[in-house]
Design a protein around this motif. Structure first.
Motif, PDB file in Angstrom:
ATOM      1  N   GLU A  21      83.080  11.572   7.326  1.00 12.33           N
ATOM      2  CA  GLU A  21      84.155  11.880   6.406  1.00 12.33           C
ATOM      3  C   GLU A  21      83.892  13.152   5.617  1.00 12.33           C
ATOM      4  O   GLU A  21      82.806  13.361   5.111  1.00 12.33           O
ATOM      5  CB  GLU A  21      84.317  10.699   5.446  1.00 12.33           C
ATOM      6  CG  GLU A  21      85.505  10.827   4.553  1.00 12.33           C
ATOM      7  CD  GLU A  21      85.690   9.604   3.691  1.00 12.33           C
ATOM      8  OE1 GLU A  21      86.442   9.712   2.723  1.00 12.33           O
ATOM      9  OE2 GLU A  21      85.077   8.570   3.973  1.00 12.33           O
ATOM     10  N   ARG A  26      92.946   9.018  12.611  1.00  6.78           N
ATOM     11  CA  ARG A  26      92.144   7.826  12.325  1.00  6.78           C
ATOM     12  C   ARG A  26      91.783   7.019  13.569  1.00  6.78           C
ATOM     13  O   ARG A  26      90.681   6.525  13.698  1.00  6.78           O
ATOM     14  CB  ARG A  26      92.909   6.955  11.329  1.00  6.78           C
ATOM     15  CG  ARG A  26      92.158   5.766  10.878  1.00  6.78           C
ATOM     16  CD  ARG A  26      92.973   4.972   9.885  1.00  6.78           C
ATOM     17  NE  ARG A  26      92.242   3.783   9.526  1.00  6.78           N
ATOM     18  CZ  ARG A  26      91.965   3.428   8.300  1.00  6.78           C
ATOM     19  NH1 ARG A  26      92.354   4.175   7.314  1.00  6.78           N
ATOM     20  NH2 ARG A  26      91.307   2.333   8.065  1.00  6.78           N
ATOM     21  N   GLU A  73      99.303   7.280   9.928  1.00 10.15           N
ATOM     22  CA  GLU A  73      97.905   7.723   9.851  1.00 10.15           C
ATOM     23  C   GLU A  73      97.747   8.802   8.788  1.00 10.15           C
ATOM     24  O   GLU A  73      96.815   8.771   7.992  1.00 10.15           O
ATOM     25  CB  GLU A  73      97.451   8.329  11.186  1.00 10.15           C
ATOM     26  CG  GLU A  73      96.939   7.377  12.196  1.00 10.15           C
ATOM     27  CD  GLU A  73      96.527   8.099  13.460  1.00 10.15           C
ATOM     28  OE1 GLU A  73      95.376   7.873  13.883  1.00 10.15           O
ATOM     29  OE2 GLU A  73      97.330   8.870  14.032  1.00 10.15           O
ATOM     30  N   MET A  88      95.456   8.551   5.487  1.00 11.09           N
ATOM     31  CA  MET A  88      94.218   9.329   5.448  1.00 11.09           C
ATOM     32  C   MET A  88      94.256  10.555   4.525  1.00 11.09           C
ATOM     33  O   MET A  88      93.210  11.033   4.116  1.00 11.09           O
ATOM     34  CB  MET A  88      93.854   9.790   6.858  1.00 11.09           C
ATOM     35  CG  MET A  88      93.464   8.673   7.792  1.00 11.09           C
ATOM     36  SD  MET A  88      92.095   7.672   7.181  1.00 11.09           S
ATOM     37  CE  MET A  88      90.769   8.855   7.202  1.00 11.09           C
TER      38      MET A  88
END
Length: 148
Positions: free
Chosen positions: A58, A123, A133, A137
């Protein structure tokens, strides 16, 4: 082995782990008894939650998007948290082709960052970013100061 080497090695190991994982509190000391024996006491406390935990994949991106008028040279800042900006062909999915169209003017060495941004937003790793998504996100991937 010298009796002071073991606590020193333990301390170095704990410091290395601190950089990788969480916060540690270490206290203790070394003392000698009347019989000549050495007593070492170390108290270690491990704490999670002091640092924000992130997966190794991430990343948070600070994205600035501008629309430039080629005739006048003026520019307008766009909101990078708007899904429609990324969906260049209007098919309600964002693909790497859309990103390539949008970021075509970017230098080649910065293209890796664009791929990373795409991969973080995708994702389920199917090569497409759906609206769901993106909405799920964007707050984890695009910095809050980027969204206008």
């Amino acid at each position: 082995m010298n009796s002071t080497v073991i606590p020193a090695v333990l301390l170095v190991c704990l410091m290395v782990l601190d950089l990788a994982a969480a916060q540690w509190e270490i206290s203790g000391g070394i003392s000698a008894t009347n019989s000549g024996a050495v007593k070492a006491e170390v108290k270690v406390t491990f704490k999670w939650g002091k640092r924000k935990s992130r997966s190794t994949r991430e990343e948070v991106f600070d994205v600035m998007l501008y629309m430039v008028n080629t005739q006048t040279g003026s520019s307008v800042r766009l909101n990078p948290c708007d899904f429609a900006l990324y969906d260049q062909d209007g098919d309600m999915e964002v693909t790497m082709k859309d990103f390539d169209l949008m970021f075509a003017q970017m230098e080649k060495d910065q293209h890796r960052l664009i791929e990373q941004l795409f991969n973080e937003l995708d994702r389920d790793h199917d090569g497409k970013i759906s609206l769901m998504e993106f909405e799920k996100m964007k707050r984890h991937v695009i910095s809050k100061k980027s969204c206008s």
